[in-house]
Design a protein around this motif. Structure first.
Motif, PDB file in Angstrom:
ATOM      1  N   GLY A   9       0.954   2.038   7.691  1.00 21.27           N
ATOM      2  CA  GLY A   9       2.321   1.550   7.627  1.00 21.27           C
ATOM      3  C   GLY A   9       2.657   0.895   6.306  1.00 21.27           C
ATOM      4  O   GLY A   9       1.802   0.387   5.592  1.00 21.27           O
ATOM      5  N   SER A  10       3.951   0.922   5.987  1.00 19.99           N
ATOM      6  CA  SER A  10       4.394   0.316   4.743  1.00 19.99           C
ATOM      7  C   SER A  10       4.647  -1.181   4.923  1.00 19.99           C
ATOM      8  O   SER A  10       4.716  -1.914   3.941  1.00 19.99           O
ATOM      9  N   GLU A  11       4.776  -1.639   6.174  1.00 21.62           N
ATOM     10  CA  GLU A  11       5.038  -3.059   6.411  1.00 21.62           C
ATOM     11  C   GLU A  11       3.848  -3.917   5.967  1.00 21.62           C
ATOM     12  O   GLU A  11       4.038  -4.986   5.388  1.00 21.62           O
ATOM     13  N   GLU A  49       3.887  -4.036   2.206  1.00 24.00           N
ATOM     14  CA  GLU A  49       4.961  -4.918   1.741  1.00 24.00           C
ATOM     15  C   GLU A  49       4.590  -6.389   1.946  1.00 24.00           C
ATOM     16  O   GLU A  49       4.793  -7.211   1.052  1.00 24.00           O
ATOM     17  N   GLU A  50       4.040  -6.711   3.095  1.00 27.30           N
ATOM     18  CA  GLU A  50       3.649  -8.101   3.366  1.00 27.30           C
ATOM     19  C   GLU A  50       2.576  -8.560   2.386  1.00 27.30           C
ATOM     20  O   GLU A  50       2.613  -9.673   1.874  1.00 27.30           O
TER      21      GLU A  50
END
Length: 98
Positions: free
Chosen positions: A65-67, A70-71
């Motif tokens: 995931g890209s989340e 990003e986090e």
């Protein structure tokens, strides 16, 4: 004459075996110490397995995931999105009384 030799020999053998058990190489005390070392190693191994599982879970999150990416970019690298503002509030560790 033979009657007292056999019990004497058995008593000597028993004494030798008892001495070996308590004070010889690989005695009872060494066995107890080794059990404690083994228990400590099992505990360390369990902690390392937990750490590895956490790392594998984090790797899977980053791959899927890209989340998560990003986090991580926000928290570790201080990155922000376009049209977004970043504020850092730093508390004074030694406030002066006034």
């Amino acid at each position: 004459m033979i009657r007292w030799k056999l019990p004497l020999i058995l008593l000597i053998v028993l004494g030798y075996l008892q001495y070996s058990l308590w004070y010889g190489k690989n005695n009872v005390y060494d066995y107890r110490d080794n059990l404690q070392v083994l228990a400590d190693l099992h505990e360390q191994n369990a902690q390392l397995k937990d750490r590895n599982e956490q790392m594998f879970a984090e790797i899977n999150n980053l791959q899927r995931g890209s989340e998560a990416i990003e986090e991580r970019a926000r928290s570790h690298l201080g990155m922000v999105k376009p049209n977004e503002y970043f504020y850092r509030i730093i508390k004074d560790p030694n406030p002066q009384s006034q």
